[in-house]
Scaffold this active site. Sequence first.
Site, PDB file in Angstrom:
ATOM      1  N   GLY A  27      -5.007  -3.132  -7.442  1.00  0.00           N
ATOM      2  CA  GLY A  27      -5.006  -3.895  -6.196  1.00  0.00           C
ATOM      3  C   GLY A  27      -4.662  -2.918  -5.093  1.00  0.00           C
ATOM      4  O   GLY A  27      -3.523  -2.479  -4.991  1.00  0.00           O
ATOM      5  N   HIS A  28      -5.661  -2.523  -4.312  1.00  0.00           N
ATOM      6  CA  HIS A  28      -5.468  -1.477  -3.294  1.00  0.00           C
ATOM      7  C   HIS A  28      -5.551  -2.093  -1.902  1.00  0.00           C
ATOM      8  O   HIS A  28      -6.587  -2.645  -1.529  1.00  0.00           O
ATOM      9  CB  HIS A  28      -6.524  -0.380  -3.460  1.00  0.00           C
ATOM     10  CG  HIS A  28      -6.373   0.385  -4.749  1.00  0.00           C
ATOM     11  ND1 HIS A  28      -7.179   1.430  -5.093  1.00  0.00           N
ATOM     12  CD2 HIS A  28      -5.498   0.248  -5.768  1.00  0.00           C
ATOM     13  CE1 HIS A  28      -6.805   1.911  -6.270  1.00  0.00           C
ATOM     14  NE2 HIS A  28      -5.796   1.199  -6.702  1.00  0.00           N
ATOM     15  N   GLN A  54      -4.108   2.755 -10.674  1.00  0.00           N
ATOM     16  CA  GLN A  54      -2.842   2.861 -11.390  1.00  0.00           C
ATOM     17  C   GLN A  54      -2.116   4.180 -11.040  1.00  0.00           C
ATOM     18  O   GLN A  54      -2.390   4.746 -10.001  1.00  0.00           O
ATOM     19  CB  GLN A  54      -3.036   2.723 -12.915  1.00  0.00           C
ATOM     20  CG  GLN A  54      -3.408   1.312 -13.365  1.00  0.00           C
ATOM     21  CD  GLN A  54      -4.875   0.980 -13.182  1.00  0.00           C
ATOM     22  OE1 GLN A  54      -5.746   1.716 -13.600  1.00  0.00           O
ATOM     23  NE2 GLN A  54      -5.150  -0.142 -12.556  1.00  0.00           N
ATOM     24  N   ASP A  61       0.641   1.394  -7.331  1.00  0.00           N
ATOM     25  CA  ASP A  61       1.020   0.796  -6.046  1.00  0.00           C
ATOM     26  C   ASP A  61       1.677   1.787  -5.092  1.00  0.00           C
ATOM     27  O   ASP A  61       2.517   1.421  -4.265  1.00  0.00           O
ATOM     28  CB  ASP A  61       1.950  -0.421  -6.248  1.00  0.00           C
ATOM     29  CG  ASP A  61       1.298  -1.494  -7.095  1.00  0.00           C
ATOM     30  OD1 ASP A  61       0.062  -1.626  -7.022  1.00  0.00           O
ATOM     31  OD2 ASP A  61       2.033  -2.186  -7.833  1.00  0.00           O
ATOM     32  N   LYS A 115      -2.265   4.190  -2.658  1.00  0.00           N
ATOM     33  CA  LYS A 115      -3.482   5.000  -2.801  1.00  0.00           C
ATOM     34  C   LYS A 115      -4.590   4.453  -1.912  1.00  0.00           C
ATOM     35  O   LYS A 115      -5.336   5.206  -1.297  1.00  0.00           O
ATOM     36  CB  LYS A 115      -3.957   4.989  -4.272  1.00  0.00           C
ATOM     37  CG  LYS A 115      -2.939   5.555  -5.236  1.00  0.00           C
ATOM     38  CD  LYS A 115      -3.369   5.358  -6.678  1.00  0.00           C
ATOM     39  CE  LYS A 115      -3.381   3.916  -7.117  1.00  0.00           C
ATOM     40  NZ  LYS A 115      -2.073   3.262  -7.182  1.00  0.00           N
TER      41      LYS A 115
HETATM   42  P1  GDP Z   1      -2.097   0.971  -4.200  1.00  0.00           P
HETATM   43  O1  GDP Z   1      -2.346   0.099  -5.390  1.00  0.00           O
HETATM   44  O2  GDP Z   1      -1.582   2.324  -4.589  1.00  0.00           O
HETATM   45  O3  GDP Z   1      -3.288   1.076  -3.296  1.00  0.00           O
HETATM   46  O4  GDP Z   1      -0.935   0.279  -3.362  1.00  0.00           O
HETATM   47  P2  GDP Z   1      -0.811  -1.294  -3.014  1.00  0.00           P
HETATM   48  O5  GDP Z   1      -1.787  -1.631  -1.975  1.00  0.00           O
HETATM   49  O6  GDP Z   1      -0.816  -2.117  -4.251  1.00  0.00           O
HETATM   50  O7  GDP Z   1       0.675  -1.357  -2.465  1.00  0.00           O
HETATM   51  C1  GDP Z   1       1.087  -0.649  -1.337  1.00  0.00           C
HETATM   52  C2  GDP Z   1       1.650  -1.645  -0.304  1.00  0.00           C
HETATM   53  O8  GDP Z   1       2.387  -0.961   0.681  1.00  0.00           O
HETATM   54  C3  GDP Z   1       0.554  -2.381   0.457  1.00  0.00           C
HETATM   55  O9  GDP Z   1       1.017  -3.657   0.778  1.00  0.00           O
HETATM   56  C4  GDP Z   1       0.382  -1.544   1.717  1.00  0.00           C
HETATM   57  O10 GDP Z   1      -0.140  -2.268   2.811  1.00  0.00           O
HETATM   58  C5  GDP Z   1       1.795  -1.121   1.982  1.00  0.00           C
HETATM   59  N1  GDP Z   1       1.958   0.194   2.634  1.00  0.00           N
HETATM   60  C6  GDP Z   1       1.161   1.291   2.505  1.00  0.00           C
HETATM   61  N2  GDP Z   1       1.708   2.344   3.145  1.00  0.00           N
HETATM   62  C7  GDP Z   1       2.853   1.900   3.702  1.00  0.00           C
HETATM   63  C8  GDP Z   1       3.873   2.533   4.472  1.00  0.00           C
HETATM   64  O11 GDP Z   1       3.866   3.727   4.760  1.00  0.00           O
HETATM   65  N3  GDP Z   1       4.927   1.750   4.873  1.00  0.00           N
HETATM   66  C9  GDP Z   1       5.003   0.431   4.553  1.00  0.00           C
HETATM   67  N4  GDP Z   1       6.068  -0.244   4.978  1.00  0.00           N
HETATM   68  N5  GDP Z   1       4.058  -0.182   3.817  1.00  0.00           N
HETATM   69  C10 GDP Z   1       3.012   0.531   3.387  1.00  0.00           C
HETATM   70  P1  IMO Z   2      -2.871  -0.048  -8.727  1.00  0.00           P
HETATM   71  O1  IMO Z   2      -4.215   0.622  -8.833  1.00  0.00           O
HETATM   72  C1  IMO Z   2       0.850  -1.263 -10.647  1.00  0.00           C
HETATM   73  C2  IMO Z   2       0.645  -2.207 -14.925  1.00  0.00           C
HETATM   74  C3  IMO Z   2       0.928  -3.645 -15.285  1.00  0.00           C
HETATM   75  C4  IMO Z   2       1.538  -3.465 -16.670  1.00  0.00           C
HETATM   76  C5  IMO Z   2       0.703  -2.325 -17.231  1.00  0.00           C
HETATM   77  C6  IMO Z   2      -0.446  -2.763 -18.117  1.00  0.00           C
HETATM   78  O2  IMO Z   2      -2.847  -1.193  -7.792  1.00  0.00           O
HETATM   79  O3  IMO Z   2      -1.802   0.956  -8.503  1.00  0.00           O
HETATM   80  P2  IMO Z   2      -2.808  -3.813 -17.554  1.00  0.00           P
HETATM   81  O4  IMO Z   2      -3.157  -5.088 -16.855  1.00  0.00           O
HETATM   82  O5  IMO Z   2      -3.364  -2.600 -16.919  1.00  0.00           O
HETATM   83  O6  IMO Z   2      -3.113  -3.860 -19.027  1.00  0.00           O
HETATM   84  O7  IMO Z   2      -1.205  -3.750 -17.444  1.00  0.00           O
HETATM   85  O8  IMO Z   2       0.198  -1.613 -16.130  1.00  0.00           O
HETATM   86  N1  IMO Z   2      -0.421  -2.011 -13.909  1.00  0.00           N
HETATM   87  C7  IMO Z   2      -0.195  -1.712 -12.636  1.00  0.00           C
HETATM   88  N2  IMO Z   2       0.961  -1.598 -11.949  1.00  0.00           N
HETATM   89  N3  IMO Z   2      -0.326  -1.001 -10.033  1.00  0.00           N
HETATM   90  C8  IMO Z   2      -1.491  -1.081 -10.709  1.00  0.00           C
HETATM   91  O9  IMO Z   2      -2.685  -0.710 -10.177  1.00  0.00           O
HETATM   92  C9  IMO Z   2      -1.459  -1.487 -12.058  1.00  0.00           C
HETATM   93  N4  IMO Z   2      -2.407  -1.694 -12.997  1.00  0.00           N
HETATM   94  C10 IMO Z   2      -1.753  -1.996 -14.119  1.00  0.00           C
HETATM   95  O10 IMO Z   2       1.833  -4.231 -14.376  1.00  0.00           O
HETATM   96  O11 IMO Z   2       2.862  -3.005 -16.546  1.00  0.00           O
HETATM   97 MG    MG Z   3      -1.772  -1.766  -6.144  1.00  0.00          MG
END
Ligand code: GDP
Ligand code: IMO
Ligand code: MG
Length: 427
Positions: free
Chosen positions: A40-41, A223, A13, A16
């Site tokens: 979840g991106h 991840q 999270d 990416k």
């Molecule tokens: P990922 O799994 O690495 O793609 O990240 P996620 O999408 O799960 O979580 C990142 C969250 O932060 C999302 O809700 C984005 O919309 C938000 N986000 C991304 N970059 C920024 C930033 O620079 N500032 C803020 N406030 N939110 C951001």
């Molecule tokens: P993105 O790509 C954050 C965490 C779960 C749990 C552990 C194992 O959005 O960054 P799993 O379901 O993979 O067997 O769970 O890994 N986890 C993540 N945490 N971002 C993710 O993906 C994750 N994918 C798995 O919360 O701790």
């Molecule tokens: Mg994510």
Amino acid sequence: MSVTAVVGLQWGDEAKGKIVDMLSPGAEIVARFNGGDNAGHTVVNSYGTFKVRLTPNGFSSPGTLCVIGPGVVVNLATLIGEVEQIQQSGIAVRDRLWVSPRCHLVMPYHPMLESIYEQAKGLSRTGTTKRGMGPVFADKVSYNGIRLFDLADDAIFADKLRLQLSVKNPIFQAFGLPPLDFDQVYQETRKLYAQIQECVREPFGVVQETLGRDGRLLLEGAQGALLDNNWGTYPYCTASITLAGGASAGLGIAPRWITQVVGVVKAYTTRVGAGPMPTELTDSTGEAIQKAGQEYGTVTGRARRCGWFDAELVRFTAQVNGATDLALTKLDVLDSLENVKICVGYLRPDTGDRLWHYWELDAHHLEECQPVYIEIPGWQQHSHEVRNFAGLPVKAQAYVRKVEELVGVPVRYVSVGPQREATIEVR
Ligand code: GDP
Ligand code: IMO
Ligand code: MG
């Protein structure tokens, strides 16, 4: 040669999705190489807001191929739903999506097996995303998986499914769960496959052809390094390889092609699920970061644990990935804090003032570590509107410089908001 891997350097999270989307214009291919729909991106661009789990984040760039490599496990229902949603937003992605037939399938029994283990573990459970990742990768490495290849042949699929149910159903019955019905699973999987069949085609040829003429490829990690199955906080980790090295095997791209590795890191630390997190804040500062950063899981909606930036961890994850650049994200979330801390190493009980490294320790050792911090004055000004480095508050610039000094990798991008354009390129 222009192959860039974008990987998470913390516990996932890190944003990416945003960084890959931002880098995607001009890329011929954007490819996923690991994980599954546990990812979840989030992407916020001129087409809207998308939360994708499987579709590579090149879908918003017309002409870019979206490749899902053999290192990814596919939940057909998730993929179909996502493709539908993208198509309905006015983006034609079907003819640009290439899913390797070598991808293993997440079957209905995988999340069921996972929940049996999670319940049996009680308080020591991993806190997974409940997408069946552990069991599907276990089946893969123990030669019990079902691949997209198998769905192209009814007889092969039926044989493999029957065999798997003959082993798995008695387990479900032993744990008081109803057995799965062969016909139902068979028919439902066939129906789903028919909806996405046209996209199941081996991308190896087109990937090699693009490499051969120096086309631009972006490899999108899921991840983060601290969830890696080898180098993460095992057993509080995920089932796949989350490192840049995994991109090679997960896509069939030889390591020598990957010349740039962008390590994505939040300006603080978050983690969902169980396991050690040395800089976790359980006080009002942690709550303030959680609120300002909207730190709730994209897949599960769970509140993310929040804490200070841990340079000890990120120095390690930058090394293990060979990061050439950092993308420092969510800097704006720290805007209102009076002081900001960065962890520079750990103390362990009964070992005096020796500073320990992450890579020396097991997960249960990390639980008992005390982080050692340096403290930096906060900037207490808004950064969201800033678009060049010199425009950032001077104290925020100092924070960014401190991060790169401690991690040992230059910060190339600073993100100050979820939108694609809320990004500063540091030259
Ligand atoms: P990922 O799994 O690495 O793609 O990240 P996620 O999408 O799960 O979580 C990142 C969250 O932060 C999302 O809700 C984005 O919309 C938000 N986000 C991304 N970059 C920024 C930033 O620079 N500032 C803020 N406030 N939110 C951001
Ligand atoms: P993105 O790509 C954050 C965490 C779960 C749990 C552990 C194992 O959005 O960054 P799993 O379901 O993979 O067997 O769970 O890994 N986890 C993540 N945490 N971002 C993710 O993906 C994750 N994918 C798995 O919360 O701790
Ligand atoms: Mg994510």
